[in-house]
Scaffold this active site. Structure first.
Site, PDB file in Angstrom:
ATOM      1  N   TYR A 131      -1.699   2.495   1.636  1.00 39.96           N
ATOM      2  CA  TYR A 131      -1.654   1.033   1.566  1.00 39.96           C
ATOM      3  C   TYR A 131      -1.298   0.444   2.927  1.00 39.96           C
ATOM      4  CZ  TYR A 131      -0.087  -3.627   0.082  1.00 39.96           C
ATOM      5  OH  TYR A 131       0.092  -4.985  -0.047  1.00 39.96           O
ATOM      6  N   LYS A 135      -3.639  -1.711   5.784  1.00 38.02           N
ATOM      7  CA  LYS A 135      -3.176  -3.003   6.307  1.00 38.02           C
ATOM      8  C   LYS A 135      -3.112  -2.968   7.830  1.00 38.02           C
ATOM      9  CE  LYS A 135      -2.324  -5.186   2.383  1.00 38.02           C
ATOM     10  NZ  LYS A 135      -3.080  -6.397   1.977  1.00 38.02           N
TER      11      LYS A 135
END
Length: 210
Positions: A131, A135
């Site tokens: 994750y 990003k």
């Protein structure tokens, strides 16, 4: 007399997007607010006294077909999901990287005055956490994009708030724990504090040029 601005929001139905939309509709500096959404917005949830809201239902898989809507002063991108909700890493990457990256490219092509999107505290292209790695990769891709003025990533911690039709028990537990730890999160650790959606929305607006 100040020149009124136009805004475009992607992801207006999400937790931050809903709060951002409310703020923009009541902000006298904006004369129009366009929302690109997957399904019709429930306008009963928003105060729009000046009739600024222009919702447009689109297919995000063909986002480039809606390039003309990016010809605005300020673009706000609140798109995002979780690995659990997306189902697999490819579906997650499509939303959290591809959609946002395409939006930034369209903002550049239409010479939007500013592009602000939601990243995450801890975003790092070299992170072992998928994750946070996505990003970070997105931040690198957008910030290295030439001729995209006033691009900025907002990096919130865990969000505090109830999501309609979106069961995220671990996130709620995490927010509660971070609230308890708030007195300890000072100085360099302050960025890890849990935040309310309206705080993130206001931070996004702060990065735009008026």
């Amino acid at each position: 007399m100040a020149v009124l601005k136009s805004a475009l929001i992607l992801g207006a139905s999400g937790l931050v997007g809903q709060n951002l939309l409310r703020l923009l509709l009541l902000d006298p500096r904006y004369e129009s607010v366009t929302c690109l959404v997957r399904r019709p917005l429930g306008r009963q949830h928003y105060q729009d006294p000046d009739n600024k809201l222009r919702p447009v239902v689109i297919d995000f898989d063909n986002l480039d077909e809606y390039q003309g809507y990016f010809s605005v002063d300020h673009v706000y991108c609140c798109l995002g999901t979780t690995l659990k909700k997306a189902g697999d890493i490819s579906a997650f990457r499509k939303v959290d990287f591809e959609y946002v990256h395409v939006a930034a490219q369209l903002a550049r092509a239409q010479r939007a005055g500013g592009f602000v999107w939601i990243s995450s505290v801890g975003a790092n292209a070299k992170s072992k956490n998928y994750y946070l790695r996505v990003k970070g990769e997105l931040e690198n891709a957008i910030m290295r994009m030439p001729q995209l003025p006033n691009a900025a990533a907002v990096r919130p911690g865990v969000l505090i708030g109830e999501r309609a039709n979106d069961d995220r028990p671990l996130e709620r537990v995490g927010a509660s724990i971070m609230q308890l730890l708030k007195p300890l999160l000072v100085g360099r650790l302050k960025k890890y504090r849990a935040v309310y959606p309206h705080q993130v929305a206001r931070e996004m607006m702060r990065h735009q040029t008026f």
